[in-house]
Design a protein around this motif. Structure first.
Motif, mmCIF file in Angstrom:
data_model
loop_
_atom_site.group_PDB
_atom_site.id
_atom_site.type_symbol
_atom_site.label_atom_id
_atom_site.label_comp_id
_atom_site.label_asym_id
_atom_site.label_seq_id
_atom_site.Cartn_x
_atom_site.Cartn_y
_atom_site.Cartn_z
ATOM 1 N N MET A 188 34.404 55.348 10.315
ATOM 2 C CA MET A 188 34.516 54.019 9.711
ATOM 3 C C MET A 188 33.929 52.947 10.628
ATOM 4 O O MET A 188 33.124 52.111 10.198
ATOM 5 C CB MET A 188 35.990 53.691 9.430
ATOM 6 N N LEU A 189 34.330 52.962 11.891
ATOM 7 C CA LEU A 189 33.877 51.934 12.815
ATOM 8 C C LEU A 189 32.380 52.036 13.092
ATOM 9 O O LEU A 189 31.695 51.019 13.243
ATOM 10 C CB LEU A 189 34.677 52.010 14.116
ATOM 11 N N LYS A 190 31.858 53.265 13.147
ATOM 12 C CA LYS A 190 30.426 53.445 13.358
ATOM 13 C C LYS A 190 29.637 52.843 12.188
ATOM 14 O O LYS A 190 28.685 52.078 12.395
ATOM 15 C CB LYS A 190 30.115 54.935 13.501
ATOM 16 N N CYS A 191 30.021 53.186 10.970
ATOM 17 C CA CYS A 191 29.313 52.663 9.793
ATOM 18 C C CYS A 191 29.505 51.160 9.652
ATOM 19 O O CYS A 191 28.574 50.434 9.288
ATOM 20 C CB CYS A 191 29.801 53.378 8.533
ATOM 21 N N TYR A 192 30.697 50.684 9.957
ATOM 22 C CA TYR A 192 30.980 49.245 9.872
ATOM 23 C C TYR A 192 30.147 48.471 10.886
ATOM 24 O O TYR A 192 29.528 47.446 10.556
ATOM 25 C CB TYR A 192 32.466 48.998 10.117
ATOM 26 N N ASN A 193 30.091 48.956 12.117
ATOM 27 C CA ASN A 193 29.321 48.278 13.164
ATOM 28 C C ASN A 193 27.820 48.319 12.879
ATOM 29 O O ASN A 193 27.079 47.424 13.293
ATOM 30 C CB ASN A 193 29.621 48.898 14.528
#
Length: 293
Positions: free
Chosen positions: A122-127
């Protein structure tokens, strides 16, 4: 913008007309490649789906993923390999090689559990600002990719968080093993009491969020490897307050859920589960009280 893309396309086509026929096909092909690349570079994906994978070699339905990706070019899939030891990564790498624009494979160096894997994805795609909406889904596709990708339609109706629920009703196909169903209902009762909301199924592995919620719900490390769904609801309630949060959430009955194989949750975790619930409850009460103050 799209006008620029059109001008570039027209220029290539004009060049193709004044070039001898032996070179025309290469110019047209190059023009099409440039055009598609420019269009996709200007667009966010409509949906990014995070799929945690741990030793899924036998259950990973590669043809279904491939077919779905071909039919839904506006969807991005991020697979998170949680240090699998059975060749899962080889399958994922092959799928990624065929679909480099629409897929990504992250690999945890050590096994971190489902909660951390989904959070990492989630954080990878969000960032990377991949999509307008984000979801996570179980690798066994107990709920289909098609159904998952249809749920964001509800986000256009003022909702920020939509989650599927394994409610058996007329017209639905919900097939669950009896022990999973029974234990799930017992746990669900405790969860409802902890959160003080009426929710039928917090643990269904298909949840959709608007872009801005990802940081709110996934920024902090989860307490539990398996009950992190409860923590997501807790964070939603603490961030917005109960009344507002309930208006932003919607529980949607799944059209089809088929239990696939044995659960990855070890039987011994049944004893640890109650301690996790205790810690989650303690954390929820503290954070919710702080929000109200």
């Amino acid at each position: 913008n799209y006008r620029s893309v059109g001008l570039i396309s027209s220029s290539f086509l004009y060049l193709a007309k004044i070039t001898n026929s032996s070179q025309t096909k290469y110019i047209v092909s190059f023009e099409q490649t440039i055009r598609h690349s420019l269009i996709f570079s200007m667009q966010k994906f409509e949906l990014a789906i995070i799929i945690p994978c741990y030793n899924e070699y036998k259950r990973l339905l590669v043809p279904e993923f491939q077919s779905f990706l071909e039919m839904r070019p506006t969807v991005f899939i991020c697979f998170v390999d949680d240090a699998s030891t059975d060749g899962t990564n080889k399958k994922l790498s092959c799928l990624n090689a065929k679909n480099p624009r629409q897929t990504q494979v992250l690999v945890n160096k050590v096994n971190q559990g489902k909660a951390a894997s989904i959070r990492n994805g989630m954080l990878k795609c969000y960032n990377d600002n991949k999509a307008r909406n984000y979801a996570y889904l179980d690798a066994d596709l107990a709920i289909s990719l098609e159904e998952c990708s249809s749920l964001p339609n509800g986000l256009d109706d003022g909702k920020d968080f939509i989650f599927a629920s394994r409610i058996l009703k007329i017209g639905s196909t919900i097939e669950r093993k009896f022990f999973r169903f029974l234990s799930g209902r017992i746990i669900a009762t405790f969860i409802s009491n902890i959160l003080e909301i009426k929710v039928y199924d917090t643990q269904c592995g298909c949840k959709i969020f608007k872009h801005h919620l990802v940081e709110v719900l996934f920024n902090d490390i989860f307490i539990s490897k398996w009950l992190f769904d409860v923590e997501i609801f807790s964070r939603m309630l603490c961030a917005h307050g109960k009344e507002e949060a309930l208006l932003k959430m919607e529980e949607v009955p799944a059209k089809r859920w088929i239990d696939q194989g044995d659960s990855k949750v070890k039987l011994s975790y049944f004893f640890r589960l109650w301690y996790d619930l205790y810690l989650i409850r303690k954390n929820h009460i503290r954070n919710y009280h702080f929000k109200k103050v």
